[in-house]
Design a protein around this motif. Structure first.
Motif: not given
Length: 449
Positions: A231-233, A244-250
């Motif tokens: 999951v990317r947010v 930490s389980e979720i991938v941040g993407f600016d």
């Protein structure tokens, strides 16, 4: 799945039945009598009052009275139009006064004992479920061949009590509306594609704005718990701190949809757009551009629904890969009006008009496909009105989409799983994250039936 038909549809089914009406009334009356006998826990020394109207509903009640009398029950039949009606106490009252043929308000007489309603409690609209007058509050309702919308909507569930569906030989195969059951959810879940790699079930959640960054994170966590392997947010202007389980993407504040499309967008199997996104003109433009540019299954919620409502759209821009998830106020963004009296028909027509799957939240959630199919989910309760639960629902649906389940089925199964998870939480003090916590056990139980 349990068929659901409107009163007018059932009247047509009755008319087209191969058996004469007197045969159908006899079958219905027998079914009512047997259900009454079960409620009475026997017949010896029992007293039953039947309030009978002039139509087929009253005829069903009178037929039931004959059966009960043959079994030794003392039965008192009262005509529903008796202005001087006085109902004495008895072991059971059978309400056969009006049924689904309600045309004007009905006021039930005072009665403190158990009530069995025939077809639907008198005073409840069979189409909308709304009270008209002072309806009976039944302990149980027996209906025939199919549920009616009034059993499931508005005041209906609070008046119908437990519902039994009796088979009297009518053909309801023409209906396209059904209520979802646990076994249906199991079948949907077991039809999913097994993932071999995280990208096989990846989801991108796009939402958040100043002061609303928690909404997309709720969706993302629910997506992970519901089957997405990655999951990317992204929040326009910057994501901030995330688990930490979720991938941040600016992504940038302006024209973020272009940036999204250029960064591995085609690799994702599902998208959520809208939670906490804000209603700025930039956000509205980006949402429309994104939806017009993708065929990836997409859940559209919250502020993204507002964006759609503010545009003059060509339905061909969308498709049944898009799932719109409004509550009543957000539905007004999309249509210009709150849901109409015939709530199911209204949602069906909107799904066809917008060429999308529509999930209208409510005490009974309605999911409609553009082709006219409708599924109803009614296993939730008032706790689902808690803040953030809508974001969780979007995530659950997206998790199922990422597993390869079709948008229509993912929306329906997601609504059922979401409600069932809430049912597994404490009765008091539940918050949205509690639902996320119990999702795995609900999915596991539903998977195995």
């Amino acid at each position: 799945m349990i068929p659901v038909v409107t009163p007018s549809e059932m009247a047509k089914i009755d008319t087209e039945a191969s058996e004469p009406i007197n045969v159908l009334i006899e079958r219905a009356g027998n079914a009512v009598a047997w259900h009454a006998r079960k409620m009475l826990k026997g017949t010896y020394g029992k007293r039953v009052t039947v309030i009978a109207g002039k139509g087929n509903n009253g005829a069903d009640g009178i037929e039931a009275a004959k059966c009960l009398q043959r079994w030794g029950v003392k039965v008192n039949i009262i005509q529903a139009d008796d202005d001087d009606m006085k109902v004495d106490e008895s072991d059971l009252l059978i309400d056969a006064a009006v049924g689904t043929g309600l045309k004007r308000p009905y006021c039930a007489p005072h009665y403190s004992g158990p009530v069995l309603s025939v077809d639907i409690p008198s005073g409840i609209c069979g189409l909308s479920g709304k009270s008209q007058g002072k309806p009976f509050v039944a302990n149980s309702t027996i209906t025939f061949q199919a549920l009616k919308p009034g059993h499931l909507l508005a005041d209906g569930p609070f008046h119908a009590g437990s519902i039994e569906i009796a088979d009297i030989g009518l053909d309801v195969s023409s209906t396209s509306t059904f209520m979802l059951e646990r076994s249906d959810v199991t079948k949907i879940l077991n039809s999913r594609n097994d993932r071999e790699h995280k990208w096989m079930s990846a989801c991108w959640v796009i939402g958040g704005s100043g002061g609303m960054n928690g909404a997309p994170l709720l969706s993302a966590k629910a997506t992970l718990r519901s089957g997405s392997g990655y999951v990317r947010v992204s929040t326009p202007g910057g994501t901030g701190e995330i688990p930490s389980e979720i991938v941040g993407f600016d992504i940038p504040t302006e024209d973020w949809e272009e940036y999204v499309i250029k960064n591995d967008f085609e690799r994702f199997k599902a998208v959520v757009v809208g939670p906490g996104l804000g209603k700025t003109q930039m956000a509205r433009k980006a949402v429309i551009n994104l939806l017009s540019a993708t065929q990836i299954p997409t859940v559209v919620d919250a502020d993204a629904l507002y964006a759609i409502g503010q545009q003059s759209l060509d339905p061909s821009d969308f498709g049944d890969h898009v799932v719109l998830t409004p509550h009543d106020a957000e539905y007004e963004y999309l249509t210009g009006h709150r849901p109409q009296t015939n709530r199911i028909l209204d949602v069906r027509e909107t799904a066809a008009k917008l060429n999308t799957v529509i999930l209208l939240k409510g005490s009974t959630t309605i999911i409609s496909h553009p082709d006219g199919r409708c599924l109803l989910v009614n296993n939730g309760d008032q706790r689902l009105a808690t803040a953030g639960t809508g974001d969780v629902l979007s995530g659950v649906i997206a998790g199922l989409l990422a597993r390869g389940i079709s948008p229509f089925e993912a929306a329906a199964a997601g609504a059922w799983i979401h409600a069932e998870a809430a049912n597994n939480c404490l009765a008091e003090g539940m918050i949205a994250t509690d639902i996320i916590r119990v999702l795995p056990e609900v999915l596991d139980a539903a998977n195995v039936g």
